[in-house]
Design a protein around this motif. Sequence first.
Motif, PDB file in Angstrom:
ATOM      1  N   THR A 167      12.160  -6.693   5.115  1.00  0.00           N
ATOM      2  CA  THR A 167      12.409  -5.265   5.290  1.00  0.00           C
ATOM      3  C   THR A 167      13.608  -5.009   6.196  1.00  0.00           C
ATOM      4  OG1 THR A 167      10.067  -4.735   4.986  1.00  0.00           O
ATOM      5  CG2 THR A 167      11.408  -3.112   6.133  1.00  0.00           C
ATOM      6  N   LEU A 168      13.658  -5.722   7.326  1.00  0.00           N
ATOM      7  CA  LEU A 168      14.753  -5.502   8.275  1.00  0.00           C
ATOM      8  C   LEU A 168      16.099  -5.911   7.687  1.00  0.00           C
ATOM      9  CD1 LEU A 168      13.073  -6.623  11.629  1.00  0.00           C
ATOM     10  CD2 LEU A 168      13.558  -4.302  10.862  1.00  0.00           C
ATOM     11  N   ALA A 169      16.114  -6.952   6.868  1.00  0.00           N
ATOM     12  CA  ALA A 169      17.369  -7.376   6.245  1.00  0.00           C
ATOM     13  C   ALA A 169      17.935  -6.272   5.362  1.00  0.00           C
ATOM     14  CB  ALA A 169      17.145  -8.641   5.422  1.00  0.00           C
ATOM     15  N   LEU A 199      22.955  -5.872  11.001  1.00  0.00           N
ATOM     16  CA  LEU A 199      22.477  -6.763  12.059  1.00  0.00           C
ATOM     17  C   LEU A 199      22.430  -8.191  11.541  1.00  0.00           C
ATOM     18  CD1 LEU A 199      19.566  -4.621  13.579  1.00  0.00           C
ATOM     19  CD2 LEU A 199      21.943  -4.798  14.358  1.00  0.00           C
ATOM     20  N   ASP A 200      23.312  -9.050  12.054  1.00  0.00           N
ATOM     21  CA  ASP A 200      23.321 -10.458  11.683  1.00  0.00           C
ATOM     22  C   ASP A 200      22.470 -11.264  12.659  1.00  0.00           C
ATOM     23  OD1 ASP A 200      24.967 -10.340   9.413  1.00  0.00           O
ATOM     24  OD2 ASP A 200      26.762 -10.227  10.668  1.00  0.00           O
ATOM     25  N   SER A 201      22.163 -12.487  12.278  1.00  0.00           N
ATOM     26  CA  SER A 201      21.341 -13.379  13.097  1.00  0.00           C
ATOM     27  C   SER A 201      20.043 -12.701  13.501  1.00  0.00           C
ATOM     28  CB  SER A 201      22.114 -13.839  14.332  1.00  0.00           C
ATOM     29  OG  SER A 201      21.502 -14.925  14.949  1.00  0.00           O
ATOM     30  N   GLY A 202      19.271 -12.317  12.494  1.00  0.00           N
ATOM     31  CA  GLY A 202      18.127 -11.434  12.579  1.00  0.00           C
ATOM     32  C   GLY A 202      17.272 -11.417  13.816  1.00  0.00           C
ATOM     33  N   VAL A 203      16.649 -12.525  14.187  1.00  0.00           N
ATOM     34  CA  VAL A 203      15.659 -12.512  15.255  1.00  0.00           C
ATOM     35  C   VAL A 203      16.241 -11.968  16.543  1.00  0.00           C
ATOM     36  CG1 VAL A 203      14.111 -13.938  16.630  1.00  0.00           C
ATOM     37  CG2 VAL A 203      14.429 -14.438  14.207  1.00  0.00           C
ATOM     38  N   ALA A 223      18.481  -4.610  19.224  1.00  0.00           N
ATOM     39  CA  ALA A 223      18.541  -3.244  18.708  1.00  0.00           C
ATOM     40  C   ALA A 223      17.317  -2.441  19.122  1.00  0.00           C
ATOM     41  CB  ALA A 223      18.661  -3.269  17.186  1.00  0.00           C
ATOM     42  N   GLY A 224      16.181  -3.105  19.216  1.00  0.00           N
ATOM     43  CA  GLY A 224      14.954  -2.394  19.530  1.00  0.00           C
ATOM     44  C   GLY A 224      14.666  -2.218  21.000  1.00  0.00           C
ATOM     45  N   PHE A 225      15.085  -3.181  21.838  1.00  0.00           N
ATOM     46  CA  PHE A 225      14.605  -3.170  23.215  1.00  0.00           C
ATOM     47  C   PHE A 225      15.680  -3.441  24.265  1.00  0.00           C
ATOM     48  CE2 PHE A 225      11.230  -4.412  20.306  1.00  0.00           C
ATOM     49  CZ  PHE A 225      10.318  -3.399  20.556  1.00  0.00           C
ATOM     50  N   GLY A 226      16.934  -3.379  23.886  1.00  0.00           N
ATOM     51  CA  GLY A 226      17.991  -3.495  24.866  1.00  0.00           C
ATOM     52  C   GLY A 226      18.626  -4.875  24.938  1.00  0.00           C
ATOM     53  N   GLU A 227      19.742  -4.944  25.623  1.00  0.00           N
ATOM     54  CA  GLU A 227      20.558  -6.149  25.637  1.00  0.00           C
ATOM     55  C   GLU A 227      19.882  -7.336  26.314  1.00  0.00           C
ATOM     56  OE1 GLU A 227      24.336  -5.229  27.316  1.00  0.00           O
ATOM     57  OE2 GLU A 227      24.892  -3.837  25.718  1.00  0.00           O
ATOM     58  N   TYR A 228      19.185  -7.095  27.424  1.00  0.00           N
ATOM     59  CA  TYR A 228      18.625  -8.230  28.163  1.00  0.00           C
ATOM     60  C   TYR A 228      17.455  -8.866  27.410  1.00  0.00           C
ATOM     61  CZ  TYR A 228      17.373 -11.017  32.278  1.00  0.00           C
ATOM     62  OH  TYR A 228      17.111 -12.045  33.148  1.00  0.00           O
ATOM     63  N   LEU A 229      16.567  -8.040  26.848  1.00  0.00           N
ATOM     64  CA  LEU A 229      15.482  -8.614  26.053  1.00  0.00           C
ATOM     65  C   LEU A 229      16.031  -9.227  24.759  1.00  0.00           C
ATOM     66  CD1 LEU A 229      12.472  -6.138  26.463  1.00  0.00           C
ATOM     67  CD2 LEU A 229      12.720  -8.456  27.354  1.00  0.00           C
ATOM     68  N   GLY A 230      17.103  -8.634  24.242  1.00  0.00           N
ATOM     69  CA  GLY A 230      17.765  -9.255  23.103  1.00  0.00           C
ATOM     70  C   GLY A 230      18.329 -10.611  23.465  1.00  0.00           C
ATOM     71  N   PHE A 231      18.880 -10.707  24.659  1.00  0.00           N
ATOM     72  CA  PHE A 231      19.387 -11.983  25.165  1.00  0.00           C
ATOM     73  C   PHE A 231      18.248 -12.993  25.298  1.00  0.00           C
ATOM     74  CE2 PHE A 231      19.885 -14.713  28.895  1.00  0.00           C
ATOM     75  CZ  PHE A 231      21.062 -15.386  28.595  1.00  0.00           C
ATOM     76  N   LEU A 276       7.739 -11.669  18.418  1.00  0.00           N
ATOM     77  CA  LEU A 276       7.031 -10.454  18.831  1.00  0.00           C
ATOM     78  C   LEU A 276       7.991  -9.265  18.908  1.00  0.00           C
ATOM     79  CD1 LEU A 276       4.438  -9.073  19.856  1.00  0.00           C
ATOM     80  CD2 LEU A 276       5.094  -9.785  22.178  1.00  0.00           C
ATOM     81  N   LEU A 277       9.171  -9.477  19.480  1.00  0.00           N
ATOM     82  CA  LEU A 277      10.151  -8.396  19.608  1.00  0.00           C
ATOM     83  C   LEU A 277      10.671  -7.947  18.245  1.00  0.00           C
ATOM     84  CD1 LEU A 277      12.142  -9.655  22.729  1.00  0.00           C
ATOM     85  CD2 LEU A 277      10.524  -7.753  22.631  1.00  0.00           C
ATOM     86  N   ALA A 278      10.897  -8.889  17.333  1.00  0.00           N
ATOM     87  CA  ALA A 278      11.362  -8.528  15.989  1.00  0.00           C
ATOM     88  C   ALA A 278      10.302  -7.714  15.255  1.00  0.00           C
ATOM     89  CB  ALA A 278      11.709  -9.788  15.194  1.00  0.00           C
ATOM     90  N   ALA A 279       9.045  -8.135  15.348  1.00  0.00           N
ATOM     91  CA  ALA A 279       7.959  -7.405  14.685  1.00  0.00           C
ATOM     92  C   ALA A 279       7.787  -6.015  15.296  1.00  0.00           C
ATOM     93  CB  ALA A 279       6.660  -8.203  14.792  1.00  0.00           C
ATOM     94  N   ALA A 280       7.866  -5.926  16.615  1.00  0.00           N
ATOM     95  CA  ALA A 280       7.728  -4.634  17.288  1.00  0.00           C
ATOM     96  C   ALA A 280       8.878  -3.703  16.919  1.00  0.00           C
ATOM     97  CB  ALA A 280       7.669  -4.838  18.802  1.00  0.00           C
ATOM     98  N   TYR A 281      10.068  -4.254  16.722  1.00  0.00           N
ATOM     99  CA  TYR A 281      11.207  -3.434  16.284  1.00  0.00           C
ATOM    100  C   TYR A 281      10.954  -2.867  14.894  1.00  0.00           C
ATOM    101  CZ  TYR A 281      15.957  -2.204  14.817  1.00  0.00           C
ATOM    102  OH  TYR A 281      17.070  -1.545  14.346  1.00  0.00           O
ATOM    103  N   ALA A 282      10.352  -3.663  14.023  1.00  0.00           N
ATOM    104  CA  ALA A 282      10.011  -3.172  12.680  1.00  0.00           C
ATOM    105  C   ALA A 282       9.017  -2.015  12.770  1.00  0.00           C
ATOM    106  CB  ALA A 282       9.443  -4.303  11.839  1.00  0.00           C
ATOM    107  N   VAL A 283       8.086  -2.085  13.735  1.00  0.00           N
ATOM    108  CA  VAL A 283       7.163  -0.978  13.951  1.00  0.00           C
ATOM    109  C   VAL A 283       7.935   0.271  14.356  1.00  0.00           C
ATOM    110  CG1 VAL A 283       5.297  -0.109  15.418  1.00  0.00           C
ATOM    111  CG2 VAL A 283       5.206  -2.448  14.553  1.00  0.00           C
ATOM    112  N   ARG A 284       8.897   0.117  15.240  1.00  0.00           N
ATOM    113  CA  ARG A 284       9.664   1.260  15.736  1.00  0.00           C
ATOM    114  C   ARG A 284      10.419   1.960  14.621  1.00  0.00           C
ATOM    115  NH1 ARG A 284      13.003   0.657  21.227  1.00  0.00           N
ATOM    116  NH2 ARG A 284      13.439   2.773  20.524  1.00  0.00           N
ATOM    117  N   ILE A 285      11.108   1.192  13.772  1.00  0.00           N
ATOM    118  CA  ILE A 285      11.925   1.863  12.753  1.00  0.00           C
ATOM    119  C   ILE A 285      11.054   2.455  11.642  1.00  0.00           C
ATOM    120  CG2 ILE A 285      13.921   0.405  13.231  1.00  0.00           C
ATOM    121  CD1 ILE A 285      13.402  -1.015  10.588  1.00  0.00           C
ATOM    122  N   ALA A 286       9.859   1.874  11.406  1.00  0.00           N
ATOM    123  CA  ALA A 286       8.962   2.452  10.406  1.00  0.00           C
ATOM    124  C   ALA A 286       8.291   3.722  10.939  1.00  0.00           C
ATOM    125  CB  ALA A 286       7.906   1.436   9.990  1.00  0.00           C
TER     126      ALA A 286
END
Length: 485
Positions: free
Chosen positions: A74-76, A82-86, A92-100, A381-391
């Motif tokens: 779905t996210l793809a 957004l490249d390099s998915g995970v 994108a969902g939770f900010g730069e530091y958690l993305g890092f 967990l962060l990728a799945a939670a981001y999918a929740v946010r956009i849905a």
Amino acid sequence: MSTTDAAPAAAEGAQPAAKLTMTTMTAMVVGSMVGAGVFSLPSRFAQETGVAGALVAWAIAGTGILMLAFVFQTLAVRKPALDSGVYAYAKAGFGEYLGFFAAVGYWASACVGNVTYWVLIMSTIGAIWPALGEGNTLLATALSTVGLWAFFLLIRRGVKEAAAINRVVTVAKVVPILVFVVLALFYLKPHVFAENFAGADYAGSLFHQVRGTMLVTVFTFLGVEGASVYSRHAKRREDVGRATVLGFLSVFAVFASVTIVSYGLLPMAQISELRQPSMAGVLESAVGTWGKVFVSVGLIVSVLGAYLAWTLMAAEVLFVAAKDDDMPRFLRRATKADVPVPALLMTTLLSQLVLIVTLFSDDAFNFALELTSALSLIPFLLAAAYAVRIAWAPGSEAVRGGIRVRELAIAALATLYTAFLIYSAGLKYVLVSFIIYAPATVLFVMARREQGRRLFSGRELVILAVAVAGAVMGVIALSLGWISI
């Protein structure tokens, strides 16, 4: 060959990023998942549960990982930029530091996972060459080091060559696993299978049995996100999601079958005591020595192929994070053959460090396997939670035709599943993970300084404090023997 920044390289006539077909990306997903884990399944499951618990565990794991596969699909499609998915989804969902943190966790997970491959190869050869022991002797570590750097040189030659090799190896390594399942069914002993159904006395309650298998199943399915991680190389964006789901469905039945049929050949207690790769010992009990040799050869081919795929994905995460200014600029350099050499070098160096640590481990393979799984959980967990946010978001493009409800349900199930996995991992591996996360923040600081930006926001400082506190607790626990490797 000297390296240059990716953007200047393109301006100077460098080759464009290699474009991969759905078939090749599916092979990368399968190649990533079918590695060391499947060959260790009989013993690892028998140490925790019987047939009933294994069926429940695979039902939970299969459903949970399928939900994650659908999330990446779905996210793809929803977020093609957004490249390099995970890593990208977490940012994108939770900010730069958690993305890092997601990038570091996924990268470190791949590096530690690569070590399990070398340990298992050496343990396999150790059955006929005792000097290699269980894969963590000094000689085994030295030979594994040679292998590490040989693959570094191979991949440095070019992504296209490495991807093509992986596609061939994927086919070669699936065949022995399928042969094992067929032979095990042929020699299956119904009375042994029945005796193993409820589990042994040491297994405990069904919930305890199932919980004990969760990190094992995560390890075997790591790689389901492979096409998403390598999305910038896809010929067609929609192929990313299709390759993810197809790759998962291609291997799920095989993994579950390997586990279940093993219970019909030996008593559960005997399976649990087999040295790794336990699949070889199980088949040897049925057909003799040639079965052990057959599985061992298949394992070496399988593991080397998986190592190739994981090294590619690990380097890709660092490279894309650097292009997005979340890692230091030196990691965005790539050769004209589109190989991110500095990222590849850091990946190999971390694997080398972990390989040295295995010298001091009582059970190198199981420790590396479970740490690999634990490190991957926060990015998932962060990728799945981001999918929740956009849905869930008002005005989401997923609203049409009731699709939003379906996508929200899938994302929520994936989030709950990964949260349960973190619970199943236990405090030990969470603390050890922090020992890796916290020092890696140096790379985040370097990137911020290069951009002349404030190092941490108030929210990021809180996250940093938690990571440092966890790392300190982990070091204390290790030094006092509260947790061991």
